[in-house]
Write an enzyme that holds these catalytic residues in place. Structure first.
Site, PDB file in Angstrom:
ATOM      1  N   LYS A 281      -7.335  47.921 -14.281  1.00  0.00           N
ATOM      2  CA  LYS A 281      -6.136  48.620 -13.828  1.00  0.00           C
ATOM      3  C   LYS A 281      -6.466  49.460 -12.597  1.00  0.00           C
ATOM      4  O   LYS A 281      -7.627  49.790 -12.367  1.00  0.00           O
ATOM      5  CB  LYS A 281      -5.651  49.571 -14.929  1.00  0.00           C
ATOM      6  CG  LYS A 281      -5.015  48.892 -16.119  1.00  0.00           C
ATOM      7  CD  LYS A 281      -4.438  49.923 -17.083  1.00  0.00           C
ATOM      8  CE  LYS A 281      -3.857  49.268 -18.316  1.00  0.00           C
ATOM      9  NZ  LYS A 281      -2.670  48.422 -18.049  1.00  0.00           N
ATOM     10  N   ARG A 355      -1.546  42.075 -27.202  1.00  0.00           N
ATOM     11  CA  ARG A 355      -1.096  40.904 -27.969  1.00  0.00           C
ATOM     12  C   ARG A 355      -2.266  40.175 -28.604  1.00  0.00           C
ATOM     13  O   ARG A 355      -2.110  39.522 -29.633  1.00  0.00           O
ATOM     14  CB  ARG A 355      -0.265  39.992 -27.051  1.00  0.00           C
ATOM     15  CG  ARG A 355      -1.004  39.529 -25.832  1.00  0.00           C
ATOM     16  CD  ARG A 355      -0.066  39.039 -24.740  1.00  0.00           C
ATOM     17  NE  ARG A 355       0.467  40.131 -23.915  1.00  0.00           N
ATOM     18  CZ  ARG A 355       1.304  39.969 -22.903  1.00  0.00           C
ATOM     19  NH1 ARG A 355       1.730  38.756 -22.576  1.00  0.00           N
ATOM     20  NH2 ARG A 355       1.736  40.998 -22.206  1.00  0.00           N
TER      21      ARG A 355
HETATM   22  N1  BES Z   1      -1.189  49.022 -22.490  1.00  0.00           N
HETATM   23  C1  BES Z   1      -0.651  48.230 -21.463  1.00  0.00           C
HETATM   24  C2  BES Z   1       0.861  48.389 -21.295  1.00  0.00           C
HETATM   25  C3  BES Z   1       1.331  49.708 -20.782  1.00  0.00           C
HETATM   26  C4  BES Z   1       1.451  49.918 -19.419  1.00  0.00           C
HETATM   27  C5  BES Z   1       1.706  50.693 -21.641  1.00  0.00           C
HETATM   28  C6  BES Z   1       1.917  51.112 -18.947  1.00  0.00           C
HETATM   29  C7  BES Z   1       2.159  51.894 -21.168  1.00  0.00           C
HETATM   30  C8  BES Z   1       2.282  52.101 -19.810  1.00  0.00           C
HETATM   31  C9  BES Z   1      -0.920  46.759 -21.731  1.00  0.00           C
HETATM   32  O1  BES Z   1      -2.103  46.485 -22.380  1.00  0.00           O
HETATM   33  C10 BES Z   1      -0.947  46.083 -20.401  1.00  0.00           C
HETATM   34  O2  BES Z   1      -1.830  46.376 -19.651  1.00  0.00           O
HETATM   35  N2  BES Z   1       0.005  45.216 -20.154  1.00  0.00           N
HETATM   36  C11 BES Z   1       0.088  44.549 -18.913  1.00  0.00           C
HETATM   37  C12 BES Z   1       0.538  43.131 -19.183  1.00  0.00           C
HETATM   38  C13 BES Z   1       0.452  42.232 -17.991  1.00  0.00           C
HETATM   39  C14 BES Z   1      -1.014  42.032 -17.583  1.00  0.00           C
HETATM   40  C15 BES Z   1       1.080  40.929 -18.318  1.00  0.00           C
HETATM   41  C16 BES Z   1       1.094  45.281 -18.036  1.00  0.00           C
HETATM   42  O3  BES Z   1       2.074  45.803 -18.566  1.00  0.00           O
HETATM   43  O4  BES Z   1       0.851  45.407 -16.854  1.00  0.00           O
HETATM   44 MN    MN Z   2      -3.692  46.288 -20.993  1.00  0.00          MN
END
Ligand code: BES
Ligand code: MN
Ligand code: ZN
Length: 497
Positions: A281, A355
């Site tokens: 991230k 997931r």
């Molecule tokens: N934990 C995150 C989702 C999230 C993002 C929760 C911001 C709260 C605030 C999750 O594991 C994630 O990183 N999801 C990705 C999915 C994508 C790679 C398809 C996302 O939301 O960017």
């Molecule tokens: Mn994630």
């Protein structure tokens, strides 16, 4: 905090602070009118002098009163009498709670439940009052020094005033529920606010075990990596390959009725820190990814609520807990893992890890022959884009189950909004190399995440709550909210009836 009901005549009332509602043009509710008359129109004079408009949440604090038995007044604007909505009422409660917190009063009494709120019964107003006050008084203390923290709020006791003729038995019940839910929210908030270096998968498991020790009917066991391996949870285990913290599956069983009664299963994502893994991230705001375990925290806390209320149902809580970090051993884009169900998964983005830990847990849930399975997870940033931060995203394979959740959300104001899981979306998860891909591209990210999970929930009634936008507040008020503990608790309370 101690909450109680006081059914007594007004002349016996003695309190350090009384909360009274008022409307535009100095219109007062029944208790306020009675007191105003007894005091020769003092309240009306105070309102005339400062002339507040009476908008929802407007506050007039009167810190000194000639009459000794009521030491202070907090006059709370409620807007026009016949236009008071749930949302305005909550706004007024928040303002009232903050004003009360700002006084030195230890004991307070409230009459704010006297106001009519559109479509909401008395029990709702009581529950909301307790929840708002608890939220206002909440302090995160674990990692701050005493000096920084300052003095804790003085307030210890709140009484809800009723005239002696009112039957308050239903109110007693809602008060009991409100206390239990508030305790659950406080636990979930503490866990969500704790940093990733303290709140590890092992720590989360220990908190669940601690809760198990507090309630006879709550049994907790923790499955370690060897056992998860044994079960074939290749997807779940792959996520923490880059972490030094071992993955845990927290299994909580609340036995509130006979063993043959099928349980309600709650599943919560317990990702104690999500750096994204190799699909790292961006740096800004990454600290907030300590809240990626809020689904798990809510499940643990809700089992505590069920136990505290001794609900006559069986409930199982399953929390897969792990960390997602980059490392030489971590999942790489293109890696393919085998889930417990046998489905192979191509990991196209290691940041779509929630997931991966949930799918194996859903497969595990099947052994309970559940009435229904509800999972809750901070699953997608896309959910915040789609719905903002007011409702949680709801998806599921059973209309009746989804409607119950919508209803429980309305009843607690811990609201949800349903999104479709149409077959057309499933197409986005096609992989050339495995049975399914773990991402579905940029379109409808919350829905394709739900579609992914749905493939592991075919054998039971299932609903999924995406709480990415509701479990946490960013900005000045940065911190955990305790949601969706009220929603899940209300759902279980409804099931018990
Ligand atoms: N934990 C995150 C989702 C999230 C993002 C929760 C911001 C709260 C605030 C999750 O594991 C994630 O990183 N999801 C990705 C999915 C994508 C790679 C398809 C996302 O939301 O960017
Ligand atoms: Mn994630
Ligand atoms: Zn995550």
């Amino acid at each position: 905090m101690d909450y109680s009901i006081k059914s007594d005549s007004l002349d016996k009332l003695s309190t350090e602070c009384l909360l009274l509602g008022f409307h535009p043009k100095r219109k007062l509710g029944p208790t306020a009118t009675a007191i105003d008359e007894a005091w020769g129109g003092l309240i009306t004079r105070l309102l005339k002098r400062d002339d507040p408009e009476g908008k929802p949440g407007e506050i007039l604090t009167v810190n000194h009163l000639p009459e000794g038995k009521i030491e202070r007044l907090i006059l709370v604007g409620l807007g026009k009498k016949d236009e008071l909505t749930a949302s305005s009422y909550r706004k007024a409660l928040v303002a009232a709670a903050n004003a009360l917190k700002g006084t030195a009063a230890r004991h307070a009494a409230s009459t704010l439940h006297e106001a009519e709120v559109k479509e909401k019964p008395l029990e709702w107003k009581i529950r909301q009052s307790v929840e708002t006050l608890e939220n206002a008084l909440y302090r995160y203390t674990h990692t701050k020094s005493e000096k920084e923290l300052g003095k804790p709020p003085r307030l210890e006791k709140l009484q809800f005033l009723f005239d002696p003729e009112t039957d308050v038995s239903a109110v007693e019940t809602s008060l009991k529920q409100a206390r239990a839910i508030a305790n659950g929210m406080n636990l979930a908030r503490d866990l969500g606010n704790l940093p990733g270096n303290i709140c590890t998968p092992t720590y989360l498991a220990e908190q669940a075990e601690k809760l198990g020790k507090q309630h006879k009917k709550l049994k907790v066991k923790i499955l370690g990596e060897a056992e998860l391996e044994e079960l074939g949870m290749g997807s779940f285990l792959s996520v923490s390959k880059g972490s030094r913290e071992p993955a845990k599956l927290i299994v909580m069983e609340y036995h509130g009725t006979t063993a043959k009664s099928k349980p309600h299963v709650l599943v919560g994502k317990g990702l104690t820190f999500d750096a994204g893994g190799i699909s790292l991230k961006q740096a800004s705001g990454m600290d907030e990814m300590k809240y990626d375990m809020c689904g798990g925290a809510a499940v643990i806390a809700t089992l505590g609520v069920a136990a505290e209320l001794e609900l006559p149902i069986n409930v199982v809580g399953l929390v897969p807990a792990s960390e997602n970090l980059p490392d030489g051993a971590a999942n790489k884009p293109g890696d393919i893992v085998s889930s417990m169900s046998g489905t192979t998964i191509e990991i196209l983005n290691t940041d779509a890890e929630g997931r991966l830990i949930l799918c194996d847990t859903l497969t595990y849930a099947k052994r309970y022959d559940p009435v229904a399975v509800i999972d809750t997870a901070t699953l997608t940033g896309a959910c915040i884009v789609a719905l903002g931060r007011h409702p949680s995203g709801l998806m599921g394979n059973d209309d009746d189950l989804c409607e119950r959740l919508v209803k429980a959300g309305e009843a607690t104001y811990d609201r949800v909004w349903r999104l479709p899981l149409w077959d057309e979306y499933q197409e986005q998860l096609k992989s050339n190399f495995a049975d399914v891909a773990n991402i579905g591209g940029p379109d409808g990210g919350t829905i394709t995440a739900g579609c992914f999970l749905s493939r592991f929930a075919k054998d039971f009634k299932w609903a999924h709550l995406d709480i990415a936008g509701t479990a946490w507040k960013t900005g000045n008020e940065k911190g955990s909210t305790g949601r969706p503990v009220p929603l899940l608790s209300q759902y279980l309370i409804d099931q018990a009836q």
